[in-house]
Motif scaffolding. Structure first.
Motif, PDB file in Angstrom:
ATOM      1  N   ASN A 213       0.821  -1.207   0.000  1.00  0.00           N
ATOM      2  CA  ASN A 213       0.000   0.000   0.000  1.00  0.00           C
ATOM      3  C   ASN A 213       0.853   1.255   0.000  1.00  0.00           C
ATOM      4  O   ASN A 213       1.970   1.274   0.533  1.00  0.00           O
ATOM      5  CB  ASN A 213      -0.893   0.047   1.243  1.00  0.00           C
ATOM      6  CG  ASN A 213      -2.079  -0.879   1.172  1.00  0.00           C
ATOM      7  OD1 ASN A 213      -3.205  -0.442   1.033  1.00  0.00           O
ATOM      8  ND2 ASN A 213      -1.836  -2.173   1.284  1.00  0.00           N
ATOM      9  N   THR A 215      -0.278   5.768   0.153  1.00  0.00           N
ATOM     10  CA  THR A 215      -1.366   6.736   0.118  1.00  0.00           C
ATOM     11  C   THR A 215      -0.819   8.145  -0.042  1.00  0.00           C
ATOM     12  O   THR A 215       0.312   8.446   0.338  1.00  0.00           O
ATOM     13  CB  THR A 215      -2.235   6.692   1.397  1.00  0.00           C
ATOM     14  OG1 THR A 215      -1.435   7.080   2.522  1.00  0.00           O
ATOM     15  CG2 THR A 215      -2.795   5.311   1.630  1.00  0.00           C
ATOM     16  N   SER A 242      -5.071   6.548  -2.889  1.00  0.00           N
ATOM     17  CA  SER A 242      -4.335   5.380  -2.416  1.00  0.00           C
ATOM     18  C   SER A 242      -4.125   4.396  -3.553  1.00  0.00           C
ATOM     19  O   SER A 242      -4.901   4.366  -4.518  1.00  0.00           O
ATOM     20  CB  SER A 242      -5.076   4.695  -1.260  1.00  0.00           C
ATOM     21  OG  SER A 242      -6.278   4.105  -1.720  1.00  0.00           O
ATOM     22  N   GLU A 244      -3.149   0.180  -3.955  1.00  0.00           N
ATOM     23  CA  GLU A 244      -2.995  -1.103  -3.267  1.00  0.00           C
ATOM     24  C   GLU A 244      -2.786  -2.183  -4.313  1.00  0.00           C
ATOM     25  O   GLU A 244      -3.442  -2.169  -5.350  1.00  0.00           O
ATOM     26  CB  GLU A 244      -4.254  -1.393  -2.443  1.00  0.00           C
ATOM     27  CG  GLU A 244      -4.247  -2.712  -1.701  1.00  0.00           C
ATOM     28  CD  GLU A 244      -5.491  -2.896  -0.843  1.00  0.00           C
ATOM     29  OE1 GLU A 244      -5.536  -3.863  -0.072  1.00  0.00           O
ATOM     30  OE2 GLU A 244      -6.418  -2.063  -0.941  1.00  0.00           O
TER      31      GLU A 244
END
Length: 373
Positions: A213, A215, A242, A244
């Motif tokens: 991840n 962000t 974000s 992922e």
């Protein structure tokens, strides 16, 4: 001669049309077919088949910027999310949600029509007057959707996020449909955040279910919205982005997740997730990030996420629309509620997603995402 040319062109067109339709049906059934009563469509999409070998998500592979703004096709999934809470000159509020999802139907590395990648994107605008939404689906390998990093660009058909550099920011989201459009520019007003253990975020307390991840929780957003026959509306506000990626983002007995992104102020953002299981207690975790570069991982022992109430939607589904979020060590005690209840997104990957507002220790705005209901 003209008739022969017309017949050849007509035949070629029919062959191409047949290939497109057949390919789309094959991809759709391969990725989203075969659901059963034990799993929701969302959870089925986000699981890895046992006969496919994708790159595993491991804690010894830290997220590195700007390298990891690029695609990672060796993993099964990649998912970009953008949320924006904006207002017009009269103070009227709007929520904007954009999602860009890549999923591989197998672990091959073929090009052209045999490319294994499928792309799904959606755009949503919400206000007191209603909700405008649309989805696009495209296959990889033929130029209909994809990504470049020099300069940075994500696209599907005529929808795109682009910048002039190697990173997403300063960036522009440009999406046009038959009934509404979004044109927003975003700049960072704070650092990027690498949550978890150098970007390795665990989703289960017993199984190695995790994702990588990153962000961008501190964004200033400015641009225009257009809904229906109305004039273009100039808006500005806060945003969150974000990314992922991973392989098999859900365990076999995982039902779904509840995710909250809250702008506690210009200097602090809070992200809280709860992953639900069929035969275990939910797994809760979060991240508190400040504009001066502090990143604070929050464990189950440090935070409490509890349902306070639920609502039945017009489609018959029942979702929890009011929640309590508490992080006592940092003076956070929030009661959240959905701003607009009817924001179930009936897309290929169906879930509820929309704006929330909070009361308590902070009067704030943000977004909530609920899957598996």
């Amino acid at each position: 001669m003209d008739r022969k040319i017309k017949r050849v062109v007509s035949t070629a067109f029919m062959v191409i049309l047949l290939l497109v339709v057949s390919g789309a049906l094959y991809l759709y059934s391969s990725v989203f077919g075969g659901w059963n009563t034990n799993h929701t469509p969302t959870s089925q999409v986000l699981r890895t088949s046992k006969d496919q070998v994708f790159e595993p998500v491991l804690p010894d592979n830290p997220v590195v910027l700007p390298r990891d703004f690029s695609f990672q096709d060796e993993f099964q999934h990649g998912w970009w999310h953008f949320f924006a809470n904006v207002k017009d000159s009269k103070g009227k509020r709007y929520g904007v949600q954009w999602s860009y999802f890549r999923v591989a139907i197998n672990d091959s590395n073929l090009s052209g029509w045999l490319n294994p990648q499928l792309y799904v994107s959606h755009i949503v605008i919400s206000s007191d007057e209603g909700v405008w939404r649309e989805q696009r689906v495209a296959r990889g390998g033929i130029g209909q959707a994809g990504m470049t990093v020099k300069p940075f660009r994500l696209w599907i058909d005529n929808w795109y996020w682009r910048s002039l550099g190697k990173t997403p920011f300063p960036g522009q989201l440009d999406v046009a449909t038959d009934t509404f459009s979004v044109n927003l520019k975003s700049i960072t007003r704070g650092p990027f955040v690498i949550p978890g253990d150098k970007g390795y975020v665990s989703k289960h307390d017993l199984l190695p279910i995790a994702s990588h991840n990153m962000t961008a929780p501190f964004l200033s957003v400015r641009g225009e919205l257009k809904m229906g026959d109305e004039e273009r509306i100039s808006v500005e506000g806060q945003g969150w982005m974000s990314k992922e990626w991973g392989s098999g983002l859900l365990a076999q007995e995982q039902q779904g997740w509840d995710w909250f992104v809250i702008h506690l102020g210009d200097e602090t953002t809070l992200s809280v997730s709860r992953y639900r299981h069929e035969h275990q207690l939910p797994y809760v975790f979060g991240t508190l990030a400040t504009n001066d570069g502090k990143v604070i991982p929050l464990s189950q022992e440090q935070l409490t996420l509890r349902e306070l109430g639920e609502v039945q939607l017009k489609n018959g589904k029942t979702i929890p629309d009011r929640w309590s979020i508490r992080v006592p060590d940092y003076g956070i005690n929030l009661t959240t509620s959905a701003v607009h209840k009817e924001q179930w997104l009936p897309f290929i990957i169906p879930y509820w997603e929309g704006e929330v507002k909070t009361q308590g220790s902070h009067e704030a705005r943000g977004f909530m995402q609920l899957t598996g209901y």
